[in-house]
Design a protein around this motif. Structure first.
Motif, PDB file in Angstrom:
ATOM      1  N   HIS A 212       0.827  -1.203   0.000  1.00 33.16           N
ATOM      2  CA  HIS A 212       0.000   0.000   0.000  1.00 33.16           C
ATOM      3  C   HIS A 212       0.864   1.257   0.000  1.00 33.16           C
ATOM      4  CE1 HIS A 212      -2.914   2.992   1.475  1.00 33.16           C
ATOM      5  NE2 HIS A 212      -3.837   2.211   0.929  1.00 33.16           N
ATOM      6  N   ALA A 213       1.925   1.273   0.808  1.00 30.92           N
ATOM      7  CA  ALA A 213       2.822   2.431   0.861  1.00 30.92           C
ATOM      8  C   ALA A 213       3.502   2.660  -0.484  1.00 30.92           C
ATOM      9  CB  ALA A 213       3.872   2.227   1.955  1.00 30.92           C
ATOM     10  N   GLU A 214       3.858   1.575  -1.152  1.00 32.60           N
ATOM     11  CA  GLU A 214       4.506   1.686  -2.460  1.00 32.60           C
ATOM     12  C   GLU A 214       3.545   2.273  -3.493  1.00 32.60           C
ATOM     13  OE1 GLU A 214       5.643  -1.798  -5.307  1.00 32.60           O
ATOM     14  OE2 GLU A 214       7.301  -1.563  -3.867  1.00 32.60           O
ATOM     15  N   GLN A 215       2.306   1.846  -3.446  1.00 33.32           N
ATOM     16  CA  GLN A 215       1.333   2.318  -4.428  1.00 33.32           C
ATOM     17  C   GLN A 215       0.908   3.764  -4.179  1.00 33.32           C
ATOM     18  OE1 GLN A 215      -2.017  -0.218  -5.009  1.00 33.32           O
ATOM     19  NE2 GLN A 215      -0.815  -1.852  -5.964  1.00 33.32           N
ATOM     20  N   HIS A 216       0.924   4.199  -2.909  1.00 31.70           N
ATOM     21  CA  HIS A 216       0.424   5.537  -2.590  1.00 31.70           C
ATOM     22  C   HIS A 216       1.535   6.498  -2.169  1.00 31.70           C
ATOM     23  CE1 HIS A 216      -3.764   4.336  -3.042  1.00 31.70           C
ATOM     24  NE2 HIS A 216      -3.407   3.186  -2.478  1.00 31.70           N
ATOM     25  N   SER A 217       2.757   6.069  -2.324  1.00 34.69           N
ATOM     26  CA  SER A 217       3.936   6.953  -2.231  1.00 34.69           C
ATOM     27  C   SER A 217       4.060   7.680  -0.900  1.00 34.69           C
ATOM     28  CB  SER A 217       3.902   7.979  -3.384  1.00 34.69           C
ATOM     29  OG  SER A 217       3.862   7.328  -4.629  1.00 34.69           O
ATOM     30  N   TYR A 218       3.849   6.974   0.193  1.00 33.95           N
ATOM     31  CA  TYR A 218       4.191   7.561   1.487  1.00 33.95           C
ATOM     32  C   TYR A 218       5.362   6.778   2.087  1.00 33.95           C
ATOM     33  CZ  TYR A 218       0.874   3.966   3.257  1.00 33.95           C
ATOM     34  OH  TYR A 218       0.194   2.797   3.525  1.00 33.95           O
ATOM     35  N   VAL A 219       6.139   7.446   2.951  1.00 32.40           N
ATOM     36  CA  VAL A 219       7.356   6.861   3.518  1.00 32.40           C
ATOM     37  C   VAL A 219       6.978   5.856   4.604  1.00 32.40           C
ATOM     38  CG1 VAL A 219       9.515   7.317   4.741  1.00 32.40           C
ATOM     39  CG2 VAL A 219       8.676   8.939   3.017  1.00 32.40           C
ATOM     40  N   LEU A 220       7.531   4.670   4.490  1.00 35.59           N
ATOM     41  CA  LEU A 220       7.243   3.602   5.444  1.00 35.59           C
ATOM     42  C   LEU A 220       8.537   3.111   6.084  1.00 35.59           C
ATOM     43  CD1 LEU A 220       5.328   1.411   6.682  1.00 35.59           C
ATOM     44  CD2 LEU A 220       5.859  -0.004   4.668  1.00 35.59           C
ATOM     45  N   SER A 221       8.555   3.078   7.414  1.00 29.25           N
ATOM     46  CA  SER A 221       9.622   2.410   8.162  1.00 29.25           C
ATOM     47  C   SER A 221       9.001   1.233   8.906  1.00 29.25           C
ATOM     48  CB  SER A 221      10.278   3.360   9.166  1.00 29.25           C
ATOM     49  OG  SER A 221      11.066   4.325   8.512  1.00 29.25           O
ATOM     50  N   VAL A 222       9.615   0.065   8.771  1.00 25.63           N
ATOM     51  CA  VAL A 222       9.136  -1.132   9.469  1.00 25.63           C
ATOM     52  C   VAL A 222      10.154  -1.484  10.551  1.00 25.63           C
ATOM     53  CG1 VAL A 222       8.460  -3.540   9.255  1.00 25.63           C
ATOM     54  CG2 VAL A 222       7.964  -1.937   7.395  1.00 25.63           C
ATOM     55  N   VAL A 223       9.702  -1.462  11.783  1.00 26.94           N
ATOM     56  CA  VAL A 223      10.549  -1.787  12.929  1.00 26.94           C
ATOM     57  C   VAL A 223      10.236  -3.218  13.342  1.00 26.94           C
ATOM     58  CG1 VAL A 223      11.112  -1.210  15.317  1.00 26.94           C
ATOM     59  CG2 VAL A 223      10.653   0.625  13.670  1.00 26.94           C
ATOM     60  N   ASN A 224      11.263  -4.066  13.334  1.00 25.46           N
ATOM     61  CA  ASN A 224      11.101  -5.499  13.631  1.00 25.46           C
ATOM     62  C   ASN A 224      11.725  -5.850  14.976  1.00 25.46           C
ATOM     63  OD1 ASN A 224      11.840  -6.088  10.182  1.00 25.46           O
ATOM     64  ND2 ASN A 224       9.821  -6.151  11.101  1.00 25.46           N
ATOM     65  N   PRO A 225      11.008  -5.657  16.085  1.00 21.06           N
ATOM     66  CA  PRO A 225      11.577  -6.051  17.379  1.00 21.06           C
ATOM     67  C   PRO A 225      11.714  -7.564  17.465  1.00 21.06           C
ATOM     68  CG  PRO A 225       9.619  -4.668  17.642  1.00 21.06           C
ATOM     69  CD  PRO A 225       9.655  -5.119  16.228  1.00 21.06           C
ATOM     70  N   SER A 226      12.792  -8.021  18.088  1.00 23.73           N
ATOM     71  CA  SER A 226      12.901  -9.441  18.410  1.00 23.73           C
ATOM     72  C   SER A 226      12.060  -9.696  19.665  1.00 23.73           C
ATOM     73  CB  SER A 226      14.373  -9.821  18.608  1.00 23.73           C
ATOM     74  OG  SER A 226      15.013  -8.924  19.493  1.00 23.73           O
ATOM     75  N   THR A 227      12.247 -10.809  20.333  1.00 19.57           N
ATOM     76  CA  THR A 227      11.453 -11.115  21.523  1.00 19.57           C
ATOM     77  C   THR A 227      11.670 -10.029  22.579  1.00 19.57           C
ATOM     78  OG1 THR A 227      11.571 -13.484  21.084  1.00 19.57           O
ATOM     79  CG2 THR A 227      11.060 -12.816  23.335  1.00 19.57           C
ATOM     80  N   ILE A 228      10.568  -9.469  23.075  1.00 17.12           N
ATOM     81  CA  ILE A 228      10.631  -8.288  23.940  1.00 17.12           C
ATOM     82  C   ILE A 228      10.801  -8.691  25.402  1.00 17.12           C
ATOM     83  CG2 ILE A 228       9.444  -6.200  24.672  1.00 17.12           C
ATOM     84  CD1 ILE A 228      10.003  -6.072  21.785  1.00 17.12           C
ATOM     85  N   VAL A 229      11.716  -7.994  26.080  1.00 18.84           N
ATOM     86  CA  VAL A 229      11.845  -8.107  27.533  1.00 18.84           C
ATOM     87  C   VAL A 229      11.701  -6.703  28.125  1.00 18.84           C
ATOM     88  CG1 VAL A 229      13.293 -10.157  27.419  1.00 18.84           C
ATOM     89  CG2 VAL A 229      14.372  -7.903  27.463  1.00 18.84           C
ATOM     90  N   GLY A 230      11.715  -6.622  29.444  1.00 16.17           N
ATOM     91  CA  GLY A 230      11.467  -5.356  30.120  1.00 16.17           C
ATOM     92  C   GLY A 230      12.616  -4.378  30.025  1.00 16.17           C
ATOM     93  N   PRO A 231      12.378  -3.142  30.451  1.00 18.43           N
ATOM     94  CA  PRO A 231      13.342  -2.059  30.254  1.00 18.43           C
ATOM     95  C   PRO A 231      14.491  -2.094  31.247  1.00 18.43           C
ATOM     96  CG  PRO A 231      11.459  -1.238  31.464  1.00 18.43           C
ATOM     97  CD  PRO A 231      11.146  -2.672  31.112  1.00 18.43           C
ATOM     98  N   TYR A 232      15.558  -1.422  30.865  1.00 25.32           N
ATOM     99  CA  TYR A 232      16.666  -1.177  31.783  1.00 25.32           C
ATOM    100  C   TYR A 232      16.206  -0.143  32.806  1.00 25.32           C
ATOM    101  CZ  TYR A 232      21.374   0.108  33.309  1.00 25.32           C
ATOM    102  OH  TYR A 232      22.492   0.337  34.055  1.00 25.32           O
ATOM    103  N   PRO A 233      16.568  -0.243  34.101  1.00 24.74           N
ATOM    104  CA  PRO A 233      17.459  -1.254  34.669  1.00 24.74           C
ATOM    105  C   PRO A 233      16.741  -2.422  35.356  1.00 24.74           C
ATOM    106  CG  PRO A 233      17.215   0.532  36.226  1.00 24.74           C
ATOM    107  CD  PRO A 233      16.328   0.877  35.038  1.00 24.74           C
ATOM    108  N   THR A 234      15.391  -2.384  35.452  1.00 23.37           N
ATOM    109  CA  THR A 234      14.704  -3.388  36.267  1.00 23.37           C
ATOM    110  C   THR A 234      14.441  -4.686  35.524  1.00 23.37           C
ATOM    111  OG1 THR A 234      12.502  -2.598  35.628  1.00 23.37           O
ATOM    112  CG2 THR A 234      13.538  -1.558  37.551  1.00 23.37           C
ATOM    113  N   GLY A 235      14.310  -4.626  34.185  1.00 26.68           N
ATOM    114  CA  GLY A 235      13.943  -5.820  33.425  1.00 26.68           C
ATOM    115  C   GLY A 235      12.521  -6.267  33.671  1.00 26.68           C
ATOM    116  N   ALA A 236      11.660  -5.384  34.210  1.00 25.09           N
ATOM    117  CA  ALA A 236      10.278  -5.750  34.547  1.00 25.09           C
ATOM    118  C   ALA A 236       9.518  -6.125  33.283  1.00 25.09           C
ATOM    119  CB  ALA A 236       9.593  -4.599  35.273  1.00 25.09           C
ATOM    120  N   THR A 237       9.206  -7.412  33.127  1.00 26.35           N
ATOM    121  CA  THR A 237       8.648  -7.949  31.886  1.00 26.35           C
ATOM    122  C   THR A 237       7.225  -8.418  32.129  1.00 26.35           C
ATOM    123  OG1 THR A 237      10.886  -8.632  31.242  1.00 26.35           O
ATOM    124  CG2 THR A 237       9.069  -9.564  29.982  1.00 26.35           C
TER     125      THR A 237
END
Length: 673
Positions: A212-237
């Motif tokens: 769809h982005a290609e056909q309608h000429s808008y900028v697309l960024s695809v972010v591919n996170p791997s398996t998600i864990v919690g944030p620094y510094p606690t790691g609260a998941t």
């Protein structure tokens, strides 16, 4: 390697680019339409975006629930946040005409919505992901036509086959964008076979939006996170899928083999790094688009054998020795192994042999001043946090004003305040959460900050790093010293039970003259209870197993035998239930077993304090404790107070304990004058 440096909780990597390129910061006003704002990634992104001047339009199913979830996560300023009620699975995203007009005011879109559940049924997964993709693409098309869409940012799992050099084509001459025909099998079905409808439909949505982005000429960024864990510094998941399923199986000793072996790995990334990536992309005034897998290089992370070994050490269980190919494991699970392991067969789809193309991510991260994400340093905290969540499935949210943090190498509950902090160390069969009533009482009486510490291996703290046999007590002292090292000024240190012995050793070894110490029912020697003395002599693994099988009734019975005073039945029942639940964790049972061994082997007459330390020490003893004897040879300068209660008085009589401690502090203040 750490994913963060010391200068900021959001900086990744042990080293950063010494001269990172600046982002092309957008000078025009930014309005972001966002889905998934109450999810594990979305909440963190909203929190980080709150530090900017952007306007946020959040597509949510319930505004009241969204506000409650975000507020609990630490989002307090809603002045630039507008909630738009909708539903990704509903026709037209469930938007009213007025809300659709509001959504069309955006010039940036973050599409991160969708239920995180690898067991979703195909029809449900299609409703959520494909219907959501079509709805968001229609909004993007209209925004692009009317005023221009600066950036569409789509969050998709790292196993998506698109955006790589060897990707299957995103469209064909025989396939129209938005073709909803169920009879036509998509290209992804041929290119990538997965038993998980969840993954399958997420990748279909990726393909659809790219086309769809290609056909309608808008900028697309695809972010591919791997398996998600919690944030620094606690790691609260809080998201217990993904690596949590593996941890759950291991803590229940239901993972007899290593999935895949040395050639396989499980890429991981923390949700704060994902959120920072999203925030950075929204700030770019002239984005070029791209695909950004968020993971380390395969060579820089642990392989499956090493990961399982690390998790086993943190969970205090034996690591499996033999590797089994993933197809065999998958077949065994489909044949009924899921009932034994508790892991759905879809969960192993995240374990892979693949190496991923990270060149675009590296270039982006250099602009951000970061290195590729690598979470080895955070993994012990993630493991302890998930183990805690599985141990206490009915655990309620923290009371308002308490926050989870990490101090030194240990997990801590913090209550902000003014003046000298109270630092409280729990005893056997307890955790920081059990000390919240005492902490609340001290804060309400003094307004001082309160730190409730989880000892190593207890609560949400990882096991200590001193692996020498018989060094458990020394390891706890070292870990507690790392906590106090974060407080430069005076501190009021309280220890209960064996926590009092640890606190006293910390005071002595630190050599600091600005520590005041309160010993609450201190334990230095073996129990007077013959049965406890007997079981404390058992080999470690045997004692660990015995503790893990204790029922709430057995815990309550033991407390009653050791305490001749009256205990509030409701408090006793709740505490006994929590103790029994916690001991189901091999990590927590092992930490208790180690300290029981130390108590049994430690001589009761060796309480060492200097005269100066003793003058800053209070000992409170409950005279109805029939389980332990009062420590002998306490220095004559230590102030003594008695209470008509048993061993657990700081937990069951928190207000009275706090009043006594505050009175002690007031008398010390007068004495100084």
């Amino acid at each position: 390697m750490s994913i963060h440096n010391s200068s900021s909780s959001l900086n990744a990597g042990g080293k950063t680019d010494s001269n990172p390129a600046k982002n092309n910061i957008a000078t025009e006003s930014t309005t972001i339409l966002m889905t998934g704002s109450t999810g594990f990634i979305g909440k963190e992104a909203v929190k980080q975006l709150g530090h900017s001047e952007v306007q946020l339009l959040l597509l949510v199913r319930s505004e009241s629930k969204a506000r409650m979830v975000l507020n609990a996560y630490g989002v307090t300023d809603f002045s630039r946040i507008t909630c738009i009620q909708g539903d990704l699975s509903a026709p037209g995203l469930g938007l009213t005409k007025a809300d659709r007009e509001r959504a069309l005011q955006a010039n940036v879109i973050i599409h991160a919505g969708g239920t995180m559940d690898v067991t979703l049924q195909p029809k449900v997964a299609e409703q959520i992901f494909m219907n959501g993709a079509r709805g968001m693409a229609e909004l993007a098309e209209e925004i692009q036509r009317k005023q221009g869409l600066r950036h569409f940012i789509h969050v998709v799992g790292f196993m998506s086959p698109y955006g790589r050099k060897d990707s299957p084509p995103i469209s064909s001459t025989n396939e129209d964008v938005g073709d909803k025909s169920s009879g036509q099998k998509s290209l992804i079905s041929k290119a990538f076979h997965s038993e998980s409808a969840y993954e399958h439909m997420k990748f279909e949505a990726d393909r659809y939006i790219r086309q769809h982005a290609e056909q309608h000429s808008y900028v697309l960024s695809v972010v591919n996170p791997s398996t998600i864990v919690g944030p620094y510094p606690t790691g609260a998941t809080e998201q217990t899928g993904g690596i949590g399923m593996m941890i759950q199986a291991m803590r229940r000793r239901r993972m007899p083999v290593i999935p895949g072996g040395r050639q396989h790995w499980l890429p991981l990334v923390s949700n704060d790094v994902v959120a920072r990536t999203l925030v950075f992309l929204t700030q770019d005034s002239n984005p070029s688009g791209g695909t950004y897998p968020l993971l380390s290089r395969k060579a820089d992370g642990p392989d499956m054998k090493e990961l399982i070994r690390l998790l086993a050490a943190e969970l205090d269980v034996s690591a499996p020795r033999w590797s089994v190919p993933l197809p065999m494991i998958h077949a065994a699970m489909k044949a009924g192994g899921t009932k034994i392991s508790g892991i759905p067969p879809e969960s192993i789809a995240f374990i892979t042999k693949q190496e991923f193309e990270v060149q675009q991510t590296e270039r982006l991260f250099r602009r951000m001043g970061l290195n590729l994400p690598e979470v080895s340093e955070l993994l012990p905290y993630v493991t302890a946090d998930l183990d805690y969540r599985f141990s206490y499935p009915a655990q309620e949210d923290l009371p308002q004003s308490w926050t989870r943090a990490r101090k030194g190498s240990l997990a801590v509950l913090l209550h902000e305040g003014q003046g000298e902090p109270w630092v409280i160390v729990h005893g056997l069969m307890s955790s920081a959460d059990d000390m919240i009533p005492l902490g609340d009482a001290l804060w309400s009486m003094t307004g001082n900050p309160v730190w409730l510490v989880d000892l190593a291996g207890f609560g949400r703290s990882p096991v200590h790093r001193n692996k020498i046999i018989g060094a458990a007590f020394k390891g706890q002292v070292e870990a507690m010293r790392s906590v106090l090292d974060e407080i430069q000024g005076p501190v009021k240190l309280l220890g209960h039970s064996v926590g009092a012995a640890i606190a006293a050793a910390v005071m002595q070894e630190s050599g600091r003259e600005n520590i005041q110490l309160a010993l609450l029912q201190p334990v230095w020697g073996a129990s007077k209870d013959g049965m406890q003395r007997l079981i404390s002599r058992l080999p470690r693994r045997m004692l660990q197993g015995l503790l893990s099988r204790m029922t709430p009734q057995q815990v309550a019975g033991q407390l009653k035998r050791a305490d001749v005073s009256e205990i509030n039945p409701t408090l006793l029942k709740g505490y006994a239930r929590r103790v029994s639940s916690g001991l189901k964790s091999p990590r927590i049972a092992g930490a208790n077993a180690d300290l029981l061994h130390w108590i049994q082997s430690h001589s009761n007459d060796k309480v060492s304090q200097t005269s100066a330390d003793a003058q800053r020490t209070l000992m409170v003893w409950g005279t109805n404790d029939k389980g332990y004897a009062r420590p002998e040879n306490i220095h004559s300068s230590v102030q003594h107070v008695e209470l008509p209660y048993g061993h657990q008085f700081p937990l069951f009589h928190a207000e009275e304990t706090a009043s006594l401690l505050v009175e002690w502090q007031m008398k010390r203040g007068y004495a100084k004058k």
